[in-house]
Structure formats: C-alpha cells, structure tokens
Design a protein around this motif. Structure first.
Motif, PDB file in Angstrom:
ATOM      1  N   UNK A 161      38.127  32.357  46.855  1.00  0.00           N
ATOM      2  CA  UNK A 161      38.181  33.200  48.052  1.00  0.00           C
ATOM      3  C   UNK A 161      39.553  33.878  48.153  1.00  0.00           C
ATOM      4  N   UNK A 162      40.598  33.098  47.903  1.00  0.00           N
ATOM      5  CA  UNK A 162      41.953  33.666  47.948  1.00  0.00           C
ATOM      6  C   UNK A 162      42.089  34.759  46.895  1.00  0.00           C
ATOM      7  N   UNK A 163      41.497  34.502  45.725  1.00  0.00           N
ATOM      8  CA  UNK A 163      41.581  35.468  44.637  1.00  0.00           C
ATOM      9  C   UNK A 163      40.850  36.767  45.036  1.00  0.00           C
ATOM     10  N   UNK A 164      39.701  36.616  45.659  1.00  0.00           N
ATOM     11  CA  UNK A 164      38.935  37.797  46.068  1.00  0.00           C
ATOM     12  C   UNK A 164      39.679  38.613  47.131  1.00  0.00           C
ATOM     13  N   UNK A 165      40.401  37.908  47.994  1.00  0.00           N
ATOM     14  CA  UNK A 165      41.177  38.632  49.011  1.00  0.00           C
ATOM     15  C   UNK A 165      42.314  39.414  48.356  1.00  0.00           C
ATOM     16  N   UNK A 166      42.933  38.776  47.360  1.00  0.00           N
ATOM     17  CA  UNK A 166      44.032  39.444  46.647  1.00  0.00           C
ATOM     18  C   UNK A 166      43.470  40.649  45.862  1.00  0.00           C
ATOM     19  N   UNK A 167      42.343  40.409  45.205  1.00  0.00           N
ATOM     20  CA  UNK A 167      41.696  41.492  44.444  1.00  0.00           C
ATOM     21  C   UNK A 167      41.319  42.656  45.366  1.00  0.00           C
ATOM     22  N   UNK A 168      40.892  42.321  46.575  1.00  0.00           N
ATOM     23  CA  UNK A 168      40.452  43.359  47.524  1.00  0.00           C
ATOM     24  C   UNK A 168      41.595  44.324  47.832  1.00  0.00           C
ATOM     25  N   UNK A 169      42.805  43.783  47.975  1.00  0.00           N
ATOM     26  CA  UNK A 169      43.965  44.646  48.264  1.00  0.00           C
ATOM     27  C   UNK A 169      44.187  45.622  47.123  1.00  0.00           C
ATOM     28  N   UNK A 170      44.021  45.126  45.913  1.00  0.00           N
ATOM     29  CA  UNK A 170      44.185  45.990  44.740  1.00  0.00           C
ATOM     30  C   UNK A 170      43.055  47.032  44.669  1.00  0.00           C
ATOM     31  N   UNK A 171      41.833  46.586  44.931  1.00  0.00           N
ATOM     32  CA  UNK A 171      40.667  47.490  44.865  1.00  0.00           C
ATOM     33  C   UNK A 171      40.778  48.665  45.834  1.00  0.00           C
ATOM     34  N   UNK A 172      41.323  48.392  47.005  1.00  0.00           N
ATOM     35  CA  UNK A 172      41.421  49.449  48.032  1.00  0.00           C
ATOM     36  C   UNK A 172      42.287  50.618  47.554  1.00  0.00           C
TER      37      UNK A 172
END
Ligand code: 5GP
Length: 214
Positions: A161-172
């Motif tokens: 979950x933490x990884x997905x949140x971090x990835x989300x910042x990059x994806x945006x």
C-alpha cells in the motif's frame, strides 16, 4: 502480426486510416476507480474491445484467467518479451504487466475500437508506437481521497500500500502527456466524461473519412 517488419508496415499504412479502429488508453494511480469506470464503460459502449493484459503476478481472489488478466510465470513473461509479443510492458508495483501485440493490431486492423487500461510507463511506450491514440488520465480529486480509497480497498499488504501511494505521486507527473483528464470525484460523472470522450473521438471527421470518401 508477429514480427517487427510487419509492425512497421502497419504503422506506415495507418496514414490512410481506412477502417482502422481507434485506440483508447486509460491510466491513473491505483485506487482512483479505473477498474469500476472500465467495467461500466463496456456496459454503456458494448462495441468497444478490451485488451486483456498479461501479468506475472499471482491472481487475486475472484480474478478470472483471460478476463482480468492472462496469468503467466515470470519465466514465461520474460520469454514473451524476448519474442516481441508485447506492444508495451512494464514492471508495475513490482510485477510484470504487458499488452499483447498480436491481439491489439488484429482488432485495430479489423476496425474495432480498443481500450487499454495500463500504467503510465506502458502508456508512454504505446504513445510512441500509436501517436494517434487517445490518451485519457483518470485522477483523484485529492491525495487525501486517493489515500482513503487505497486504505479502504485492502487488497494489498501494508508495505504494498505504501509503495502504491509512492508510485501514485510519480504517476501523477505523467498527466501532462495525456490528451484528456477525467477527475473521479463522482463515479457517475467520471463514467459520463469517458463516454463523451469516446463518442466525440468517434465523431471526428478524420476518423470518418472512409465513410464519405473525403
Ligand atoms: P493490479 O492492481 O492489477 O496489480 O495492477 C493494476 C495496475 O497495473 C494499474 O495501474 C494498471 O493500469 C496496470 N496495468 C494493467 N495491465 C497493464 C499492462 O498490460 N501494461 C502496463 N504497463 N500496465 C498495466
């Protein structure tokens, strides 16, 4: 179409656009509601073809082979990369995911409109090969909202979950490379917006030349 030569000739022939299907690509961070939007859009627009991805991750409860993904081993996935079986592939949240090349080209050649739901890395690869594709970014109304949705979803372990949140910042950050933005603050409105984009693209003169011999 199995080799690069065929693929290149397909690209050069596309200028005519005669009877070619349209390619829609949707991306957005995990938890933004892409899955629901995708499911609903196929109910509203049934003559749209979904490209089922190949993945080397384990299947989750309820996921169906050939419907949600084609599940393969890591070894098989790597063999498929070497054999040029993908139009794009990427490591998404640590797992291999890829779009089968043959299926996509075949459907577009037959005039079917195809929808891909892939991550930003994959979408950028597709954009290089299919610059006329329609790229749609689905964004959350706020970070807080995204975090809440991801936590409530509970399909992932805590670290994931933490990884997905971090990835989300990059994806945006990739949003600016897309053609359309759909903010999902109300699922019904978001679906309507996606439907409107698809309908508008289908109505474009350039996408109807073959019908009227312009
Ligand atoms: P999941 O929760 O299914 O493990 O991962 C979903 C994420 O993988 C989403 O960001 C989705 O867009 C992405 N994804 C699914 N299929 C593909 C694919 O074929 N290629 C790429 N690059 N990303 C994919």
């Amino acid at each position: 179409m199995t080799n690069d030569k065929d693929f290149l000739s397909f690209i050069s022939e596309r200028d005519t656009r005669a009877n070619r299907g349209l390619l829609f690509v949707i991306s957005g961070p995990s938890g933004v509601g892409k899955g629901t939007i995708r499911e609903e859009i196929f109910k509203i627009i049934p003559d749209l073809t979904y490209s089922v991805s190949v993945t080397a991750r384990f299947s989750r409860k309820g996921e169906r082979e050939g419907v949600d993904y084609y599940f393969v081993s890591k070894d098989k996935f790597e063999k498929m990369i070497k054999a040029n079986k993908f139009v794009e592939w990427a490591l998404v949240h640590g797992d291999y995911k890829g779009t089968p090349l043959g299926f996509l080209v075949d459907k577009l050649q037959k005039g079917e409109d195809v929808l891909l739901e892939i991550d930003v890395q994959g979408a950028m690869q597709v954009k290089k090969k299919f610059p006329e594709g329609v790229f749609i970014f689905i964004a959350p109304p706020s970070w807080k909202d995204l975090e809440k949705r991801l936590r409530e979803r509970r399909t992932e372990a805590k670290e994931d979950l933490e990884k997905r949140l971090k990835d989300a910042r990059n994806e945006m950050r990739y949003m600016q490379s897309y053609d359309y933005l759909v903010v999902n603050d109300d699922i019904k409105v978001a679906i309507k917006k996606l439907e409107s984009i698809i309908i508008a693209e289908r109505c474009k003169i350039i996408n109807n030349k073959n019908k009227f011999k312009l």
